[in-house]
Design an enzyme around this catalytic site. Structure first.
Site, mmCIF file in Angstrom:
data_model
loop_
_atom_site.group_PDB
_atom_site.id
_atom_site.type_symbol
_atom_site.label_atom_id
_atom_site.label_comp_id
_atom_site.label_asym_id
_atom_site.label_seq_id
_atom_site.Cartn_x
_atom_site.Cartn_y
_atom_site.Cartn_z
ATOM 1 N N GLU A 136 56.508 -23.931 85.912
ATOM 2 C CA GLU A 136 57.712 -23.428 86.579
ATOM 3 C C GLU A 136 58.176 -22.051 86.111
ATOM 4 O O GLU A 136 58.782 -21.308 86.888
ATOM 5 C CB GLU A 136 58.857 -24.440 86.416
ATOM 6 C CG GLU A 136 58.696 -25.719 87.226
ATOM 7 C CD GLU A 136 57.797 -26.743 86.557
ATOM 8 O OE1 GLU A 136 57.558 -27.794 87.156
ATOM 9 O OE2 GLU A 136 57.330 -26.484 85.423
ATOM 10 N N ASP A 144 61.561 -29.036 85.117
ATOM 11 C CA ASP A 144 62.566 -30.048 85.409
ATOM 12 C C ASP A 144 61.924 -31.423 85.562
ATOM 13 O O ASP A 144 60.953 -31.722 84.891
ATOM 14 C CB ASP A 144 63.373 -29.642 86.646
ATOM 15 C CG ASP A 144 62.550 -29.565 87.916
ATOM 16 O OD1 ASP A 144 61.317 -29.367 87.831
ATOM 17 O OD2 ASP A 144 63.135 -29.702 89.018
#
Length: 348
Positions: A136, A144
């Site tokens: 990410e 996440d």
């Protein structure tokens, strides 16, 4: 329901099959909703004793989430993006506390959202095809779907290394680090599923019988470097340590970090530091939703998706462009709790 998810029962076992091969089975909102609804139904069905999660054709187990939709929403009002995060995290949470054994077959690309639906499972099966990553920071996001819970609980500083660099692990490495509970050849997966469907009370024995000794885990050979050079929770100190070391390995990782969003890297380090002390997974997901609700509308995420997924010029213009430009005040704003009416809540 959606055609992107296939659900069925086989004897005493429920099966959830991801069926979006052109997108490497990346999750969208209808997929998350269909999975959560089915899990809730099976949770209260005495005829279903376990749940298996796998994928249909293609190279992916699950390559993540619907990143393009998230960026398009974030560039406007962020409402659709926040709704997706809210539901996806409810699915992650439901799996984490699910009262029946879940078996995730991580055969292929397992990234982002794919990590979120596989790591909560009691049984996590890797194969020679597994490619695991939390990439990410390369698109201005953060690891996440529970990454702040799982990654700091890996050996040494492996979690921080994975969160910052987005490094890919193969199946043997996943097994060595505990991200997978079993290493089974891909050719034996169907036999495993057939046997589990017949005898869901013998899942551990079945997977144990079909497991093989994995190849050497390459990342173990780099553990000393990772623990030494990624030891700090201060991003600038990690960069300085890599520069000072000067080895080929350190320079390669320093160059990798140079392509990542400075904001995302600092968010990830703080996320893992705080996640290591979280009292439970519910608190973790509450925090990650607050972070996600803010990051999704910020410049770096929208720009990262543009550069890597939309235009594919691989030349994102991060803002701030340097780690020093990402202030503690900026991070405090991103990590602040949401008002009660906006905060994340688990499914009933």
């Amino acid at each position: 329901m959606t055609d992107d998810i296939i659900t069925q029962t086989e004897n005493r076992v429920g099966l959830i099959r991801l069926n979006r091969p052109k997108a490497l089975h990346a999750l969208n909102t209808p997929m998350c909703r269909a999975m959560a609804d089915m899990l809730l139904t099976w949770r209260d069905d005495d005829a279903v004793e376990a749940v298996m999660i796998d994928h249909a054709e293609g190279r992916g187990f699950c390559a993540g989430g619907d990143i393009r939709m998230l960026a398009e929403s974030g560039a406007k009002d962020g409402i659709e993006a926040r709704a997706f995060f809210h539901l996806e995290y409810q699915l992650n949470h439901l799996l984490f506390y699910y009262p029946k054994p879940v078996i995730a077959f991580m055969d292929g690309i397992t990234m982002g959202g794919g990590v979120g639906i596989s790591q909560p499972a009691k049984f996590r099966v890797a194969t020679e095809n597994t490619r695991f990553a939390m990439p990410e920071t390369g698109i201005g996001l953060f690891p996440d779907v529970g990454g702040g819970w799982y990654l700091p609980r890996l050996p040494g500083r492996i979690g921080q290394f994975l969160a910052l660099t987005g490094a890919r692990l193969d199946g043997a490495e996943c097994y060595a680090l505990g991200l997978a509970t079993h290493y089974v050849p891909a050719e034996s997966l169907q036999e495993a599923k057939d046997r589990i469907a017949i005898n869901p009370d013998r899942i551990s024995g079945t997977l144990g019988q079909l497991s093989v000794t994995p190849p050497d885990a390459r990342i173990i050979g780099n553990m000393d470097n990772i623990n030494r050079l990624f030891a700090s929770d201060d991003y600038e100190e990690i960069l300085a340590a890599l520069e000072a070391d000067g080895s080929d390995w350190a320079m390669k990782e320093r160059d990798t970090l140079g392509t990542k969003s400075p904001q995302a890297c600092k968010v990830a380090l703080r996320q893992l530091k705080e996640g290591a002390d979280m009292p439970d997974f519910t608190a973790q997901m509450t925090q990650e939703y607050a972070i996600g609700a803010r990051v999704v509308t910020r410049h770096d995420f929208i720009e990262g998706v543009r550069a890597l997924i939309v235009d594919k010029d691989h030349d994102p213009k991060w803002n701030p462009s340097t780690p020093e430009g990402v202030t503690d005040a900026m991070l405090d704003e991103i990590f602040a709790s949401l008002p009660a009416g906006e905060a994340w809540k688990p499914l009933d």
